[in-house]
Design a protein around this motif. Sequence first.
Motif, short mmCIF file in Angstrom:
data_model
loop_
_atom_site.label_atom_id
_atom_site.label_comp_id
_atom_site.label_asym_id
_atom_site.label_seq_id
_atom_site.Cartn_x
_atom_site.Cartn_y
_atom_site.Cartn_z
N PHE A 150 0.53 14.01 -1.01
CA PHE A 150 -0.26 15.20 -2.17
C PHE A 150 -1.25 14.39 -2.10
N ARG A 151 -1.75 13.70 -2.29
CA ARG A 151 -3.19 12.87 -2.56
C ARG A 151 -3.62 13.17 -0.82
N GLN A 152 -3.11 13.06 0.15
CA GLN A 152 -3.91 13.42 1.34
C GLN A 152 -4.39 14.40 1.72
N ARG A 153 -3.65 15.32 0.69
CA ARG A 153 -4.27 17.09 0.27
C ARG A 153 -4.89 17.79 -0.43
N GLY A 154 -5.61 16.68 -0.72
CA GLY A 154 -6.50 16.69 -2.07
C GLY A 154 -5.64 16.90 -3.82
N VAL A 155 -4.43 16.62 -3.45
CA VAL A 155 -4.09 17.34 -4.67
C VAL A 155 -3.63 15.85 -5.39
N SER A 156 -3.82 16.03 -6.93
CA SER A 156 -3.44 14.94 -8.01
C SER A 156 -2.08 14.34 -7.41
N SER A 157 -1.61 12.71 -7.45
CA SER A 157 -0.58 12.19 -7.00
C SER A 157 0.56 12.85 -8.26
N LEU A 158 -0.15 13.66 -9.28
CA LEU A 158 1.13 14.70 -10.43
C LEU A 158 1.88 15.04 -9.29
N ALA A 159 1.96 15.59 -8.54
CA ALA A 159 2.31 17.22 -7.79
C ALA A 159 3.59 16.62 -7.52
N GLY A 160 3.86 15.04 -7.01
CA GLY A 160 4.99 14.49 -6.50
C GLY A 160 5.73 14.63 -7.74
N VAL A 199 1.06 -1.20 -0.37
CA VAL A 199 -0.06 -0.08 -0.29
C VAL A 199 1.25 1.26 0.06
N ALA A 200 0.86 1.75 -1.25
CA ALA A 200 1.77 3.48 -1.39
C ALA A 200 0.77 4.13 -0.34
N ALA A 201 1.50 4.20 1.04
CA ALA A 201 0.37 5.50 1.92
C ALA A 201 1.33 6.99 1.72
N GLY A 202 0.16 7.92 2.27
CA GLY A 202 0.57 9.25 1.99
C GLY A 202 0.24 9.56 3.84
N SER A 203 -0.37 8.96 4.60
CA SER A 203 -0.38 9.58 5.92
C SER A 203 0.06 8.22 7.00
N GLY A 204 -0.17 8.27 8.49
CA GLY A 204 -0.22 7.09 8.77
C GLY A 204 -1.12 6.96 9.66
N LEU A 205 -2.46 7.47 8.75
CA LEU A 205 -3.65 7.09 9.36
C LEU A 205 -4.00 6.09 8.40
N THR A 206 -3.74 5.93 6.90
CA THR A 206 -3.68 5.05 6.12
C THR A 206 -2.46 4.07 6.36
N ALA A 207 -1.43 4.00 6.68
CA ALA A 207 -0.76 2.75 6.90
C ALA A 207 -1.28 1.98 8.50
N ARG A 208 -1.43 2.82 8.74
CA ARG A 208 -2.03 1.66 10.40
C ARG A 208 -3.42 0.72 10.20
N ARG A 217 8.84 9.53 8.81
CA ARG A 217 9.62 9.72 9.66
C ARG A 217 8.99 10.01 10.81
N LYS A 218 7.61 10.54 10.55
CA LYS A 218 6.93 10.73 11.99
C LYS A 218 5.94 10.36 12.08
N GLU A 219 4.80 9.89 10.78
CA GLU A 219 3.99 9.73 10.42
C GLU A 219 3.44 8.23 10.94
N ILE A 220 5.11 7.51 9.64
CA ILE A 220 4.20 5.53 9.27
C ILE A 220 4.88 5.73 9.59
N ILE A 221 6.15 5.06 9.77
CA ILE A 221 7.03 4.04 10.93
C ILE A 221 6.67 4.44 12.98
N PRO A 222 5.84 5.23 13.87
CA PRO A 222 5.34 4.59 14.75
C PRO A 222 4.02 4.59 14.94
N ALA A 223 3.39 4.86 13.68
CA ALA A 223 2.06 3.54 13.11
C ALA A 223 1.86 2.33 13.10
N ILE A 224 2.76 2.00 12.43
CA ILE A 224 2.88 0.66 11.85
C ILE A 224 3.70 -0.39 12.80
N LYS A 225 3.40 -1.80 13.10
CA LYS A 225 4.09 -2.26 14.30
C LYS A 225 4.81 -3.18 13.58
#
Length: 403
Positions: free
Chosen positions: A52-62, A25-34, A78-86
């Motif tokens: 960018f997807r999580q902020r309402g912008v097209s993936s092409l913004a990347g 899963v390609a995740a853009g936030s800790g919520l998605t990852a969890r 580092r701040k959202e995803i790594i701490p969110a998954i076990k």
Amino acid sequence: MTSAQSEIITRLKKQIKTDRHIIGVAAGSGLTARYAEAGGADFILALSSGYFRQRGVSSLAGYLAIANSNQIVMDFARKEIIPAIKEIPTIFGLSATDPMIHLESYIKEIKENGFAGINNYPTIGLFDGEFRKGLESQGITFDREVQAIEIASKQGLLTVAFVFNTEQAIKMLHAGADIICVHLGLTSGGILGGKQIKSLQAAKKLAVSIFDACNKINPEVIKMVYGGPLNKPIDVQFMYDDTEINGYVGGSAFERIPAEQAILRVTESFKSTLDIHYDGLIQKIIDGIGSNEDYVDFVKEYIQLHYNQEITLNELAEILNLNRSYLSTLFKNKVGVSFQSYLIQFRMNRACEIIEEEKVLLKNVADMVGYTDYVHFSKIFKKTKGMSPKNYANKYKVSNPYE
């Protein structure tokens, strides 16, 4: 290969043997990852496009020079995803063509920050034409992405390589890629999605041709697909059937499209009725607001639910209040094969699964996939699979394979 890298690969291959396939899963936030981990995802890709997807912008913004892709990934993952998954690994989406980084040093930094591996994203593979030539003239090349995969592999990181053709796949294999993932282009569907560039059948043929070449070099490499027309489970199942594809990586399919649909419908429900009510796909069509994509989705989902019953295109056209010829043409254009071919392939692949996994008399298998006449079923099975149901059962050493 380090022990950590080897352990992850062993776990993924064990999962493939157990469940047939794995999911990234390609995740853009800790919520998605969890919640992706809770739902059974096998690894997380941290990509700037996900952010960018999580902020309402097209993936092409990347892909645009509006932010530092690598810095975005390092900061939010580092701040959202790594701490969110076990339990599952987080893979860093590395913009290897960034001329402002020293690859070996930066990949070492990625490892030190707790990432289990890298993926070449954003990738130059999505560019072509004069713009691609201009980038390559400045040293911004796919070979730089191959170099990153090689460095990461030597540093003991898991490597997930996006490729677009056979030549790229071979280069990535020689560089030591653990997972070859055929990138099928921008994900279609939803509000912010790209247009559907490849039909399912064309996408399948491309993936199979690339993986056939991979097998000549390293048949043990994990083979996955990403993007393009794949945004629903039934589409991914179509890719799995009769192939050696080991899994699917999704981004928009997991966090953008579901969020768009849910938020839109919940808001509309509260606005109109003060009650959360989800209309089914068939109700949308009956109400006259179905799109061409809705019609095709309905046919595929109807087959998935009723493949063990008699199904005709005439019946479906009547349900949808469409001309049969129009529906037939629409389905073939969107999927890449005719309705009848799709139905037969679906039924025969379900028959194979039943034969392999369940102790069922072959004459009963025919009934279970919609054929009351075993002889007719056997002829179609042999034409589709190249052998009779009985020989197929013997091949897989299934007990009690009597006709």
